[in-house]
Motif scaffolding. Structure first.
Motif, short mmCIF file in Angstrom:
data_model
loop_
_atom_site.label_atom_id
_atom_site.label_comp_id
_atom_site.label_asym_id
_atom_site.label_seq_id
_atom_site.Cartn_x
_atom_site.Cartn_y
_atom_site.Cartn_z
N GLY A 111 -16.73 -1.02 -5.36
CA GLY A 111 -15.58 -0.94 -4.47
C GLY A 111 -16.05 -0.93 -3.03
N LEU A 119 -5.61 6.42 -2.83
CA LEU A 119 -6.63 5.37 -2.76
C LEU A 119 -7.37 5.23 -4.09
N GLU A 176 -6.23 2.83 -7.07
CA GLU A 176 -6.41 1.38 -6.99
C GLU A 176 -6.78 0.81 -8.37
N ASP A 177 -6.09 -0.23 -8.79
CA ASP A 177 -6.29 -0.82 -10.11
C ASP A 177 -7.71 -1.37 -10.29
N TYR A 178 -8.34 -1.84 -9.22
CA TYR A 178 -9.65 -2.47 -9.34
C TYR A 178 -10.66 -1.55 -10.02
N TYR A 179 -10.61 -0.25 -9.72
CA TYR A 179 -11.61 0.67 -10.24
C TYR A 179 -11.58 0.75 -11.76
N LEU A 215 -9.57 -7.76 -0.54
CA LEU A 215 -8.79 -6.60 -0.97
C LEU A 215 -8.98 -5.42 -0.03
N PHE A 216 -10.22 -5.06 0.22
CA PHE A 216 -10.52 -3.85 0.97
C PHE A 216 -10.72 -4.18 2.46
N TYR A 232 -5.30 -2.99 4.18
CA TYR A 232 -5.27 -2.12 3.00
C TYR A 232 -5.16 -0.65 3.43
N ALA A 242 -1.91 2.01 2.96
CA ALA A 242 -2.08 3.35 2.37
C ALA A 242 -1.54 4.43 3.29
#
Length: 411
Positions: A200, A240, A243-246, A258-259, A263, A267
């Protein structure tokens, strides 16, 4: 040569790689493909420098990155200007060498990494390599990520190829962690193929806040000093971490698509309460520490070998030590790769492999069907002459920093 996801400048490493020789102490990388003894590379880091982007160029680059709209005209100009900046950096370093350069590998500057549904579909690195070839008169390997993507891989993290060669001998379950704009990790365990993925944001969100709020003239939180004066906002941190990515399985890759600053702004709007810059930077630093620590624990790592600009962030490193009390943290400097230079060294190795016809990707790390010879080659001023292909798999790499072993101070 590489400019990473921090978009702050060009890292250059000059690596003198000898012809392979002898069997390694450990088992080979691809045990199924070995007919004879695997080869050992012996290499020395002769020089390493970092050339910051000119402020106007960096500002133009950041302004053109997603999610901002841009134009073909702007991308053409940036491709040229960054290519010229790479050429100038290469010339400056080459001028200080005793021996001429044989080959250059330029990663360039990533401006977009196209990922949908967890699959990488394309990637774009700019910095026209013809400017480098014209300036130095030697062949240039470039565009190194796309071939792995065409083979079904993520095109990242390619540094896993170097990690396998350098760190496989470390006892136990070891992970090589890079704390650049994005954090990525290669996990090496006895008897298992390497596993690698982007975790990430490492410095990406912290740097975005520092730049947009003009909190430090260097554009980053030097030594984590700003974060150290702030207080972590637990509500924002919880948002934070959702986040779905994790939660995606590895192999996986991400980037500033994304980041990014937008972003963080989104948030903060959900948080619906203003935060001071120190508190926001402290929260984003904690986000990096927590996501990295979570990934390390899931992989049951005993030793963490760290590189990248985040290694110089004392606040971040202290939090990692606190969150990972049973894990030994070591710097890549102990293995001949200075933490600032490791990625540039990795791409020097990839360039050598391309010239010698050696596949330089780790399929278990990127998710590709098979390893591939990476990149395209721009000829220098004369006919393109490549060495004889190396057909025996590489087993390990012995790397020393000549700037230290020969009495220099290093960078």
């Amino acid at each position: 040569m590489i400019s990473g996801t921090s978009h702050d400048g060009i890292d250059v490493a000059v690596v003198d790689i000898d012809e392979p020789s002898g069997p390694p102490a450990q088992e080979p990388l691809d045990r199924s493909a070995v007919d004879g003894a695997p080869l050992v590379l012996t290499a020395r880091v002769v020089a390493a420098e970092s050339a910051p982007y000119e402020p106007v160029l960096r500002a133009r680059l950041i302004a053109a990155l997603p999610p901002a709209p841009t134009t073909f005209a702007e991308m053409t100009e940036l491709d040229t200007l960054i290519g010229q900046a790479f050429a100038a950096a290469a010339q400056e370093v080459a001028a200080g060498l005793d021996d001429p350069v044989d080959l250059i590998c330029s990663h360039g500057q990533t401006v977009f990494h196209w990922v949908e549904g967890g699959r990488a579909l394309g990637t774009l690195q700019i910095g026209q390599p013809a400017w480098i070839a014209e300036a130095l008169g030697v062949p240039v390997v470039s565009d190194v990520r796309i071939r792995d993507i065409t083979a079904g891989g993520q095109g990242a993290p390619l540094v896993s190829f170097l990690d396998e060669l350098l760190f496989r001998q470390v006892p136990g379950r070891v992970a090589a962690l890079n704390l650049g704009g994005i954090s990525n990790m290669t996990v090496l365990a006895p008897g298992e193929p390497p596993v690698a993925f982007d975790i990430g944001p490492a410095n990406a969100l912290i740097d975005a806040v520092i730049v947009t709020r003009a909190a430090h003239p260097r554009g980053y939180d030097e030594d984590g000093a700003i974060a150290a004066t702030g207080t972590v906002d637990r509500l924002l941190l919880e948002q934070l971490l959702a986040e779905d990515y994790y939660a995606l399985p590895s192999p996986k890759s991400t980037g500033k698509e994304l980041f990014n600053a937008a972003y963080v702004d989104a948030a903060l709007r959900r948080r619906a309460a203003p935060l001071t810059t120190p508190d926001l930077v402290a929260t984003l630093t904690e986000l990096t520490a927590v996501t990295v620590a979570d990934a390390v624990r899931v992989q049951d790592v005993s030793t963490l070998v760290v590189s990248g600009g985040g290694w110089r962030n004392g606040t971040l490193v202290s939090r990692l030590r606190e969150l990972l009390p049973g894990v030994t943290l070591r710097a890549t400097d102990e293995f001949g790769a200075a933490s600032d230079d490791k990625e540039a060294i990795a791409f020097a190795l990839i360039g050598w492999c391309t010239a010698h016809g050696v596949p330089a990707s780790a399929p278990s790390a990127t998710g590709a069907r098979q390893a591939r010879v990476l990149g395209t080659i721009t000829p220098g001023s004369g006919p393109l002459r490549l060495p004889e292909p190396v057909t025996t798999p590489l087993g390990s790499m012995s790397l020393t920093d000549a700037r230290v072993t020969d009495g220099g101070s290093g960078r």
